[in-house]
Design a protein around this motif. Structure first.
Motif, PDB file in Angstrom:
ATOM      1  N   PRO A 101       0.551  -1.156   0.272  1.00 25.46           N
ATOM      2  CA  PRO A 101      -0.326   0.353  -0.109  1.00 25.46           C
ATOM      3  C   PRO A 101       0.736   1.021  -0.329  1.00 25.46           C
ATOM      4  N   ARG A 102      -0.011   2.376  -0.040  1.00 26.57           N
ATOM      5  CA  ARG A 102       0.989   3.673  -0.733  1.00 26.57           C
ATOM      6  C   ARG A 102       0.778   4.795   0.165  1.00 26.57           C
ATOM      7  N   ARG A 103      -0.998   4.514   0.278  1.00 27.41           N
ATOM      8  CA  ARG A 103      -1.568   5.389   2.013  1.00 27.41           C
ATOM      9  C   ARG A 103      -2.272   4.678   2.310  1.00 27.41           C
ATOM     10  N   ILE A 104      -1.651   5.138   3.491  1.00 27.36           N
ATOM     11  CA  ILE A 104      -3.204   4.255   4.424  1.00 27.36           C
ATOM     12  C   ILE A 104      -3.746   5.004   5.492  1.00 27.36           C
ATOM     13  N   LEU A 105      -4.708   5.286   5.889  1.00 22.85           N
ATOM     14  CA  LEU A 105      -5.578   6.379   7.074  1.00 22.85           C
ATOM     15  C   LEU A 105      -6.047   5.627   8.112  1.00 22.85           C
ATOM     16  N   ASP A 106      -5.949   5.947   9.131  1.00 30.73           N
ATOM     17  CA  ASP A 106      -6.395   5.233   9.947  1.00 30.73           C
ATOM     18  C   ASP A 106      -7.435   6.588  10.489  1.00 30.73           C
ATOM     19  N   VAL A 107      -8.716   6.242  11.620  1.00 30.85           N
ATOM     20  CA  VAL A 107      -9.307   7.391  11.900  1.00 30.85           C
ATOM     21  C   VAL A 107     -10.255   6.779  12.867  1.00 30.85           C
ATOM     22  N   GLY A 108      -9.608   8.007  13.857  1.00 30.04           N
ATOM     23  CA  GLY A 108     -10.302   7.988  15.163  1.00 30.04           C
ATOM     24  C   GLY A 108      -8.880   6.839  15.979  1.00 30.04           C
ATOM     25  N   CYS A 109      -7.675   7.406  15.626  1.00 30.74           N
ATOM     26  CA  CYS A 109      -6.191   6.334  15.946  1.00 30.74           C
ATOM     27  C   CYS A 109      -6.134   5.869  17.694  1.00 30.74           C
ATOM     28  N   GLY A 110      -6.494   7.528  18.542  1.00 32.49           N
ATOM     29  CA  GLY A 110      -6.094   7.447  19.832  1.00 32.49           C
ATOM     30  C   GLY A 110      -4.770   8.059  20.051  1.00 32.49           C
ATOM     31  N   THR A 111      -4.450   7.461  20.346  1.00 32.62           N
ATOM     32  CA  THR A 111      -2.777   6.560  21.046  1.00 32.62           C
ATOM     33  C   THR A 111      -2.057   6.794  19.939  1.00 32.62           C
ATOM     34  N   GLY A 112      -2.802   5.798  18.810  1.00 29.64           N
ATOM     35  CA  GLY A 112      -2.041   6.460  17.440  1.00 29.64           C
ATOM     36  C   GLY A 112      -1.140   4.753  17.496  1.00 29.64           C
ATOM     37  N   ILE A 113      -1.726   4.197  17.882  1.00 28.89           N
ATOM     38  CA  ILE A 113      -1.139   2.512  18.440  1.00 28.89           C
ATOM     39  C   ILE A 113      -0.525   1.566  16.976  1.00 28.89           C
ATOM     40  N   VAL A 114      -1.994   2.004  16.607  1.00 25.16           N
ATOM     41  CA  VAL A 114      -1.954   0.832  14.980  1.00 25.16           C
ATOM     42  C   VAL A 114      -1.377   1.746  14.112  1.00 25.16           C
ATOM     43  N   SER A 115      -1.672   3.317  13.876  1.00 16.92           N
ATOM     44  CA  SER A 115      -0.821   3.635  13.007  1.00 16.92           C
ATOM     45  C   SER A 115       0.838   3.333  13.034  1.00 16.92           C
ATOM     46  N   CYS A 116       1.327   4.057  14.284  1.00 13.58           N
ATOM     47  CA  CYS A 116       2.596   3.426  14.446  1.00 13.58           C
ATOM     48  C   CYS A 116       2.769   2.265  13.708  1.00 13.58           C
ATOM     49  N   TYR A 117       2.011   0.788  14.426  1.00 14.34           N
ATOM     50  CA  TYR A 117       1.967   0.144  13.813  1.00 14.34           C
ATOM     51  C   TYR A 117       2.419  -0.578  11.876  1.00 14.34           C
ATOM     52  N   LEU A 118       1.684   0.055  11.495  1.00 15.15           N
ATOM     53  CA  LEU A 118       0.905   0.369   9.818  1.00 15.15           C
ATOM     54  C   LEU A 118       2.445   1.048   9.403  1.00 15.15           C
ATOM     55  N   GLY A 119       3.136   2.211  10.418  1.00 16.45           N
ATOM     56  CA  GLY A 119       3.632   2.389   9.174  1.00 16.45           C
ATOM     57  C   GLY A 119       5.192   1.991   9.721  1.00 16.45           C
ATOM     58  N   ARG A 120       5.651   0.966  10.673  1.00 21.28           N
ATOM     59  CA  ARG A 120       6.433  -0.113  10.578  1.00 21.28           C
ATOM     60  C   ARG A 120       6.582  -0.895   9.729  1.00 21.28           C
ATOM     61  N   THR A 121       4.877  -1.660   9.228  1.00 22.18           N
ATOM     62  CA  THR A 121       5.471  -2.769   8.708  1.00 22.18           C
ATOM     63  C   THR A 121       4.922  -2.021   7.145  1.00 22.18           C
ATOM     64  N   PHE A 122       4.511  -1.109   6.760  1.00 27.86           N
ATOM     65  CA  PHE A 122       4.901  -0.869   5.278  1.00 27.86           C
ATOM     66  C   PHE A 122       5.198   0.486   5.300  1.00 27.86           C
ATOM     67  N   PRO A 123       7.110   0.491   5.756  1.00 26.44           N
ATOM     68  CA  PRO A 123       7.450   1.767   5.142  1.00 26.44           C
ATOM     69  C   PRO A 123       7.417   2.375   4.584  1.00 26.44           C
ATOM     70  N   GLU A 124       7.248   2.294   3.141  1.00 25.51           N
ATOM     71  CA  GLU A 124       6.692   2.564   2.008  1.00 25.51           C
ATOM     72  C   GLU A 124       5.656   3.249   1.461  1.00 25.51           C
ATOM     73  N   ALA A 125       4.973   3.222   2.493  1.00 28.44           N
ATOM     74  CA  ALA A 125       3.718   3.940   2.682  1.00 28.44           C
ATOM     75  C   ALA A 125       3.629   5.094   3.554  1.00 28.44           C
ATOM     76  N   GLU A 126       2.014   6.313   3.167  1.00 34.89           N
ATOM     77  CA  GLU A 126       2.376   7.421   4.063  1.00 34.89           C
ATOM     78  C   GLU A 126       0.911   6.710   4.944  1.00 34.89           C
ATOM     79  N   VAL A 127       1.465   6.600   6.170  1.00 35.65           N
ATOM     80  CA  VAL A 127       0.137   6.675   6.937  1.00 35.65           C
ATOM     81  C   VAL A 127      -0.217   8.068   7.926  1.00 35.65           C
ATOM     82  N   TYR A 128      -1.127   8.358   7.952  1.00 36.94           N
ATOM     83  CA  TYR A 128      -2.609   9.542   7.916  1.00 36.94           C
ATOM     84  C   TYR A 128      -3.712   8.401   9.251  1.00 36.94           C
TER      85      TYR A 128
END
Length: 267
Positions: A101-128
């Motif tokens: 994936p190139r662009r990912i959106l985490d809605v209602g991300c709270g502490t950002g724990i899932v956003s950070c997981y997705l950023g680490r898992t897909f380092p080439e993607a932009e995660v918002y």
């Protein structure tokens, strides 16, 4: 229990409805005994009381009917909740079969724990990661993760922010928005507009019902009745997990289902 929803563009929605493990019962004796619940009237216009010396709760400043605070104790609760949900998901954070994936959106991300997981898992993607409240920096944030204080449907329908252009995301994820979501059809439709062809949507939601031997058993529980009444008064749906199929259909997706997954086609 999960539902996998897929359109002809591979727009996928996962609706998670955790139920007690098979064989688990809700009993009225022994360690599960329910004696008496005393409920006092609460003025919903006033913030809840707090103990002397405890951190005073703080809240978001939007019109969204989300009544849970956004201070440090809540952040700790959200992170603990994340661990529990990952166990429910058999060690997985997401269920969508993402590939580069190139662009990912985490809605209602709270502490950002899932956003950070997705950023680490897909380092080439932009995660918002977006949330009603400012996102606390509690986790090591990969350089490809970006946080924003926003309301997703407003961003989608206003089109004032080019980062959230229609058809620009490969994956839109959200989890347990039921305590603040007053219009699921609007939300699901907005999420679908963000997807590029072949993108995925994953919604992890649940029901606030209790079961005994597969049968609902909370009809006479006073606190449960109050919960459902107050949720309805605020436009919320505490049975969003069960109703997710209808919400997805309202977004224009049609399909067929079985016990494990629902496959949808955008006709």
């Amino acid at each position: 229990m999960s539902s996998l929803i897929q359109s002809d563009l591979a727009d996928t929605v996962l609706s998670m409805q955790p139920f007690p493990p098979k064989g688990t019962d809700v009993q009225a004796n022994g360690q599960h005994e329910i004696d008496k619940v005393v409920i006092s009237p609460v003025d919903a216009s006033q913030p809840p009381p707090h103990k002397a010396g405890a951190q005073k709760p703080t809240y978001h400043e939007t019109a969204v009917p989300y009544v849970i605070p956004n201070n440090a104790p809540e952040h700790a609760r959200l992170d603990q909740q994340h661990k529990i949900l990952v166990e429910i998901m058999h060690g997985e954070v997401i269920g969508a079969p993402l590939r580069d994936p190139r662009r990912i959106l985490d809605v209602g991300c709270g502490t950002g724990i899932v956003s950070c997981y997705l950023g680490r898992t897909f380092p080439e993607a932009e995660v918002y990661g977006i949330d009603l409240s400012p996102v606390p920096i509690l986790h090591t944030k990969p350089p490809n993760v970006f946080f924003s204080q926003d309301i997703m449907p407003d961003l989608v329908y206003s089109q004032d922010d080019p980062r959230f252009a229609h058809g620009s995301f490969d994956f839109v994820f959200s989890r347990l928005l039921l305590m603040g979501m007053s219009s699921w059809p609007t939300y699901v439709s907005a999420a679908a507009k963000l997807l590029r062809p072949g993108g995925f949507i994953e919604l992890q939601e649940l029901d606030t019902r209790f079961y005994m031997n597969g049968t609902v058993c909370d009809q006479k529980w006073e606190w449960a009745s109050i919960l459902r009444t107050e949720a309805a008064r605020r436009g919320l749906d505490p049975q969003s997990g069960t109703h997710m199929e209808d919400y997805v259909r309202s977004a224009g997706l049609e399909g067929k289902s079985d016990l494990e997954k629902t496959v949808w086609a955008n006709r």
